[in-house]
Design a protein around this motif. Structure first.
Motif, PDB file in Angstrom:
ATOM      1  N   GLU A  62       0.828  -1.204   0.000  1.00 43.25           N
ATOM      2  CA  GLU A  62       0.000   0.000   0.000  1.00 43.25           C
ATOM      3  C   GLU A  62       0.867   1.261   0.000  1.00 43.25           C
ATOM      4  N   PHE A  63       1.950   1.213   0.738  1.00 39.64           N
ATOM      5  CA  PHE A  63       2.862   2.360   0.855  1.00 39.64           C
ATOM      6  C   PHE A  63       3.309   2.829  -0.523  1.00 39.64           C
ATOM      7  N   PHE A  64       3.673   1.875  -1.369  1.00 37.07           N
ATOM      8  CA  PHE A  64       4.140   2.256  -2.703  1.00 37.07           C
ATOM      9  C   PHE A  64       3.018   2.385  -3.717  1.00 37.07           C
ATOM     10  N   GLN A  65       1.809   2.471  -3.210  1.00 38.36           N
ATOM     11  CA  GLN A  65       0.664   2.879  -4.018  1.00 38.36           C
ATOM     12  C   GLN A  65       0.227   4.277  -3.568  1.00 38.36           C
ATOM     13  N   PRO A 100       6.970  12.571   8.288  1.00 31.99           N
ATOM     14  CA  PRO A 100       6.951  13.267   6.999  1.00 31.99           C
ATOM     15  C   PRO A 100       7.846  12.609   5.948  1.00 31.99           C
ATOM     16  N   ARG A 101       8.922  11.954   6.410  1.00 33.52           N
ATOM     17  CA  ARG A 101       9.805  11.252   5.473  1.00 33.52           C
ATOM     18  C   ARG A 101       9.064  10.064   4.864  1.00 33.52           C
ATOM     19  N   LEU A 102       8.274   9.372   5.667  1.00 28.75           N
ATOM     20  CA  LEU A 102       7.486   8.259   5.142  1.00 28.75           C
ATOM     21  C   LEU A 102       6.447   8.768   4.138  1.00 28.75           C
ATOM     22  N   ASP A 103       5.788   9.868   4.458  1.00 36.55           N
ATOM     23  CA  ASP A 103       4.817  10.459   3.527  1.00 36.55           C
ATOM     24  C   ASP A 103       5.490  10.809   2.204  1.00 36.55           C
ATOM     25  N   TRP A 104       6.664  11.427   2.287  1.00 34.60           N
ATOM     26  CA  TRP A 104       7.416  11.830   1.091  1.00 34.60           C
ATOM     27  C   TRP A 104       7.796  10.614   0.255  1.00 34.60           C
ATOM     28  N   ALA A 105       8.353   9.572   0.908  1.00 34.47           N
ATOM     29  CA  ALA A 105       8.797   8.380   0.185  1.00 34.47           C
ATOM     30  C   ALA A 105       7.627   7.653  -0.465  1.00 34.47           C
ATOM     31  N   SER A 106       6.473   7.665   0.183  1.00 36.16           N
ATOM     32  CA  SER A 106       5.303   6.996  -0.357  1.00 36.16           C
ATOM     33  C   SER A 106       4.860   7.621  -1.676  1.00 36.16           C
ATOM     34  N   LYS A 107       5.114   8.894  -1.822  1.00 32.29           N
ATOM     35  CA  LYS A 107       4.702   9.600  -3.044  1.00 32.29           C
ATOM     36  C   LYS A 107       5.722   9.466  -4.178  1.00 32.29           C
ATOM     37  N   LYS A 108       6.917   8.909  -3.881  1.00 29.62           N
ATOM     38  CA  LYS A 108       7.980   8.803  -4.881  1.00 29.62           C
ATOM     39  C   LYS A 108       7.676   7.802  -5.994  1.00 29.62           C
ATOM     40  N   MET A 109       6.939   6.756  -5.689  1.00 31.99           N
ATOM     41  CA  MET A 109       6.691   5.715  -6.683  1.00 31.99           C
ATOM     42  C   MET A 109       5.403   6.023  -7.430  1.00 31.99           C
ATOM     43  N   PRO A 110       5.423   5.842  -8.738  1.00 39.25           N
ATOM     44  CA  PRO A 110       4.190   6.064  -9.497  1.00 39.25           C
ATOM     45  C   PRO A 110       3.137   4.998  -9.177  1.00 39.25           C
ATOM     46  N   ALA A 111       1.886   5.369  -9.320  1.00 36.09           N
ATOM     47  CA  ALA A 111       0.782   4.428  -9.073  1.00 36.09           C
ATOM     48  C   ALA A 111       0.966   3.194  -9.949  1.00 36.09           C
ATOM     49  N   GLY A 112       0.617   2.056  -9.412  1.00 40.86           N
ATOM     50  CA  GLY A 112       0.739   0.813 -10.165  1.00 40.86           C
ATOM     51  C   GLY A 112       2.060   0.098  -9.953  1.00 40.86           C
ATOM     52  N   GLN A 133      15.731  -8.261   5.007  1.00 38.25           N
ATOM     53  CA  GLN A 133      15.110  -8.716   3.768  1.00 38.25           C
ATOM     54  C   GLN A 133      15.602  -7.912   2.585  1.00 38.25           C
ATOM     55  N   ALA A 134      15.388  -8.488   1.419  1.00 40.69           N
ATOM     56  CA  ALA A 134      15.613  -7.789   0.162  1.00 40.69           C
ATOM     57  C   ALA A 134      14.233  -7.352  -0.329  1.00 40.69           C
ATOM     58  N   GLU A 135      14.136  -6.102  -0.748  1.00 38.65           N
ATOM     59  CA  GLU A 135      12.867  -5.582  -1.270  1.00 38.65           C
ATOM     60  C   GLU A 135      13.065  -5.161  -2.714  1.00 38.65           C
ATOM     61  N   HIS A 136      12.065  -5.448  -3.529  1.00 37.27           N
ATOM     62  CA  HIS A 136      12.131  -5.152  -4.964  1.00 37.27           C
ATOM     63  C   HIS A 136      10.897  -4.341  -5.355  1.00 37.27           C
ATOM     64  N   TYR A 137      11.132  -3.182  -5.894  1.00 35.44           N
ATOM     65  CA  TYR A 137      10.056  -2.292  -6.334  1.00 35.44           C
ATOM     66  C   TYR A 137      10.179  -2.134  -7.836  1.00 35.44           C
ATOM     67  N   ILE A 138       9.075  -2.373  -8.535  1.00 39.57           N
ATOM     68  CA  ILE A 138       9.068  -2.177  -9.978  1.00 39.57           C
ATOM     69  C   ILE A 138       7.983  -1.166 -10.290  1.00 39.57           C
ATOM     70  N   PRO A 139       8.410   0.072 -10.573  1.00 38.56           N
ATOM     71  CA  PRO A 139       7.425   1.088 -10.932  1.00 38.56           C
ATOM     72  C   PRO A 139       6.871   0.836 -12.333  1.00 38.56           C
ATOM     73  N   THR A 140       5.827   1.537 -12.666  1.00 37.00           N
ATOM     74  CA  THR A 140       5.189   1.354 -13.971  1.00 37.00           C
ATOM     75  C   THR A 140       6.134   1.708 -15.118  1.00 37.00           C
ATOM     76  N   ASN A 141       7.143   2.556 -14.852  1.00 34.83           N
ATOM     77  CA  ASN A 141       8.090   2.881 -15.920  1.00 34.83           C
ATOM     78  C   ASN A 141       9.113   1.767 -16.139  1.00 34.83           C
ATOM     79  N   GLY A 142       9.085   0.715 -15.296  1.00 33.34           N
ATOM     80  CA  GLY A 142       9.922  -0.456 -15.511  1.00 33.34           C
ATOM     81  C   GLY A 142      11.300  -0.420 -14.890  1.00 33.34           C
ATOM     82  N   LYS A 143      11.774   0.731 -14.443  1.00 36.61           N
ATOM     83  CA  LYS A 143      13.115   0.817 -13.860  1.00 36.61           C
ATOM     84  C   LYS A 143      13.026   0.444 -12.379  1.00 36.61           C
TER      85      LYS A 143
END
Length: 175
Positions: A62-65, A100-112, A133-143
């Motif tokens: 949810e955070f990265f949405q 506020p840092r969490l709020d800022w970081a949550s907005k960094k990733m594009p929806a999806g 853990q290792a975490e993997h984020y794949i934004p909609t732009n693919g990078k």
């Protein structure tokens, strides 16, 4: 006569040694009531910790949405919490800076964006726990972004709470 007394004493020692050994074996096979309660407390702590880790994984999705509220609810709101974020910048200390840092970081990733993770190691003690853990984020732009993450938890009155998160970019091992 002396020899008979010596043999008698030796037999008594052997018999008492056998009795002691059998009690030691019994105590190993069945924990004492105190040990049983310690084991059940440990199992309970592990189960409670497992539940909060599962909640955190869902909250990360949810955070990265763009929805940080579920993840923020899992943090302790004390002045001693810290975050060393995966997007760089300075370290934050205290809930007034971390939130506020969490709020800022949550907005960094594009929806999806998608989030996956690999648990490396974890342990829950009586009042402190950690998760690697290792975490993997794949934004909609693919990078994609791959992070190595260490999270510390503290047992508080209302359950396990995050007190520190350190994430940095995963570096490929040099050969």
């Amino acid at each position: 006569m002396n020899r008979k007394i010596s043999v008698f004493i030796l037999l008594i020692l052997l018999a008492s040694s056998f009795k002691y050994r059998s009690k030691a074996v019994e105590s190993k096979s069945e924990p004492s009531p105190v040990k049983k309660s310690m084991i059940s407390l440990k199992e309970k702590a592990d189960k409670e910790f497992e539940v909060v880790v599962n909640k955190m994984q869902e909250a990360n999705r949810e955070f990265f949405q763009g929805k940080p509220e579920a993840l923020k609810a899992l943090w302790s709101h004390g002045d001693d919490v810290t975050i060393f974020g995966g997007f760089g910048g300075i370290e934050e200390k205290g809930w007034k800076s971390v939130e506020p840092r969490l709020d800022w970081a949550s907005k960094k990733m594009p929806a999806g964006s998608t989030y996956t993770f690999e648990n490396v190691s974890s342990h829950a003690g009586a009042d402190v726990a950690y998760l690697l853990q290792a975490e993997h984020y794949i934004p909609t732009n693919g990078k994609g972004i791959d992070l190595r993450v260490t999270i510390l938890f503290r047992k508080e009155a209302d359950g396990w709470k995050m007190i520190h998160r350190h994430a940095d970019n995963m570096v490929v091992k040099e050969k």
